[in-house]
Write a protein that holds these residues in place. Sequence first.
Motif, PDB file in Angstrom:
ATOM      1  N   LEU A 124      65.883   6.317  63.912  1.00  0.00           N
ATOM      2  CA  LEU A 124      65.625   5.501  63.914  1.00  0.00           C
ATOM      3  C   LEU A 124      64.105   6.424  64.498  1.00  0.00           C
ATOM      4  CD1 LEU A 124      66.501   2.135  64.074  1.00  0.00           C
ATOM      5  CD2 LEU A 124      66.575   3.382  61.734  1.00  0.00           C
ATOM      6  N   TRP A 125      63.830   6.574  64.996  1.00  0.00           N
ATOM      7  CA  TRP A 125      63.444   6.484  66.084  1.00  0.00           C
ATOM      8  C   TRP A 125      63.035   8.902  66.002  1.00  0.00           C
ATOM      9  CZ3 TRP A 125      60.517   4.033  70.328  1.00  0.00           C
ATOM     10  CH2 TRP A 125      59.284   5.724  70.739  1.00  0.00           C
ATOM     11  N   LEU A 182      60.191   0.625  62.740  1.00  0.00           N
ATOM     12  CA  LEU A 182      59.935   1.554  64.440  1.00  0.00           C
ATOM     13  C   LEU A 182      59.548   0.295  64.993  1.00  0.00           C
ATOM     14  CD1 LEU A 182      58.980   5.321  62.510  1.00  0.00           C
ATOM     15  CD2 LEU A 182      60.601   4.325  63.516  1.00  0.00           C
ATOM     16  N   SER A 183      58.665  -0.509  64.792  1.00  0.00           N
ATOM     17  CA  SER A 183      57.683  -1.510  65.269  1.00  0.00           C
ATOM     18  C   SER A 183      58.172  -2.442  66.230  1.00  0.00           C
ATOM     19  CB  SER A 183      56.466  -1.657  65.161  1.00  0.00           C
ATOM     20  OG  SER A 183      55.518  -0.146  65.388  1.00  0.00           O
ATOM     21  N   ILE A 219      51.513   2.224  51.502  1.00  0.00           N
ATOM     22  CA  ILE A 219      53.219   0.782  51.630  1.00  0.00           C
ATOM     23  C   ILE A 219      53.961   1.012  52.272  1.00  0.00           C
ATOM     24  CG2 ILE A 219      53.233  -1.124  50.721  1.00  0.00           C
ATOM     25  CD1 ILE A 219      50.678  -1.020  49.111  1.00  0.00           C
ATOM     26  N   PHE A 220      54.660   2.095  51.582  1.00  0.00           N
ATOM     27  CA  PHE A 220      56.217   2.154  52.166  1.00  0.00           C
ATOM     28  C   PHE A 220      55.803   2.411  53.142  1.00  0.00           C
ATOM     29  CE2 PHE A 220      60.285   4.983  52.297  1.00  0.00           C
ATOM     30  CZ  PHE A 220      60.899   3.809  52.038  1.00  0.00           C
ATOM     31  N   ALA A 221      55.284   3.651  53.764  1.00  0.00           N
ATOM     32  CA  ALA A 221      55.439   4.121  54.683  1.00  0.00           C
ATOM     33  C   ALA A 221      55.145   3.516  55.834  1.00  0.00           C
ATOM     34  CB  ALA A 221      54.246   5.575  54.881  1.00  0.00           C
ATOM     35  N   MET A 222      53.922   2.797  55.924  1.00  0.00           N
ATOM     36  CA  MET A 222      53.954   1.488  56.932  1.00  0.00           C
ATOM     37  C   MET A 222      54.125   0.837  56.828  1.00  0.00           C
ATOM     38  SD  MET A 222      51.064   0.364  58.721  1.00  0.00           S
ATOM     39  CE  MET A 222      49.784   1.573  58.086  1.00  0.00           C
ATOM     40  N   ALA A 223      55.276   0.130  56.139  1.00  0.00           N
ATOM     41  CA  ALA A 223      56.450  -1.234  56.268  1.00  0.00           C
ATOM     42  C   ALA A 223      57.499  -0.525  56.757  1.00  0.00           C
ATOM     43  CB  ALA A 223      57.282  -1.497  54.441  1.00  0.00           C
ATOM     44  N   TRP A 224      57.895   1.394  56.689  1.00  0.00           N
ATOM     45  CA  TRP A 224      58.880   1.575  57.587  1.00  0.00           C
ATOM     46  C   TRP A 224      57.640   1.979  58.938  1.00  0.00           C
ATOM     47  CZ3 TRP A 224      63.860   3.098  56.070  1.00  0.00           C
ATOM     48  CH2 TRP A 224      64.037   3.692  57.638  1.00  0.00           C
TER      49      TRP A 224
END
Length: 306
Positions: free
Chosen positions: A23-24, A230-231, A220-225
């Motif tokens: 994940l990281w 991650l966050s 949008i996909f990158a931000m959701a991920w």
Amino acid sequence: MPQQTNGSSGLLATLAPGSFVILWSSGFVFAKMALPYAETMTLLATRFLIAVALMLIISLIWKARWPKSMTQALHIAIAGILLHATYLGGVFAAIERGLEAGVAALIVGIQPLLVAFVAGLFLKEKVTLKQWAGLVLGVSGVVLVVWSKLEDGLGTELGVAIAVIALIGISIGTVYQKRFCGEMDLRTGAVIQYTAAAVPTGVLAYFTETMVINWTGEMIFAMAWLVIVLSVGAISLLYLLIRKGAASKVSSLFFLVPPTASLMAWILYDEVFQSTALIGMVMTVLGVALVNLKPIKRFGLRSRPG
């Protein structure tokens, strides 16, 4: 009934380190995916504010406990600025300035040596000779890869310097989190930390960037991920590992991030590592093996007595 609990804890202890590494590592490639559509600080401030809203809802639904004092809340906020604003800001800014995602991962992969040194000084954690040998071997591998890339003209001095700032931020932040925030609730703690991280990134975005985001499907996909996986997911897992294991042992996982992130970057962005760099990767993985020979015991989520 206790046997089921022990079995669940054992399974979680086995899966947690590997899951965290994957994940990281994905954070580096998804940062590269998102950066064409938003400037660094704008992207991060937006990510943090979305994470605050999400974690606040979760905290209210589950009636999570909040810090008992302003001092405790302040410690949590400081750790958040170090682990989120400084570390992520440095990594994203370095990638935005042309540093390859794999190289950025390699530079911050030096973190375990700094954490072991700081932990030995301030947390009184014992670092064995074998661990030091592993740390030195791993760091040597990281340096070899970074040197090879810079020799090939793949990266800039500015990008490297910014990545080093990220390295310092997460190294100090890991120890600070262990020392002062060990008892924080992961849900309300995340609300405080992301709020604290949104302040400096938001201020920098306001004064230095256009604050424009191009909300494409990829963005949008990158931000959701970045937010959900991650966050919320990876950061919570990191804090659990920090809480249950010695800081120097937890940080040894970061030696596995560079080769994992580099593999992802190769698949998605065709970032290639030549023979010298591959040798460095092997040295890094061997360093992890020396530092972390018994991951199940060291990352067990059950507290050990005494």
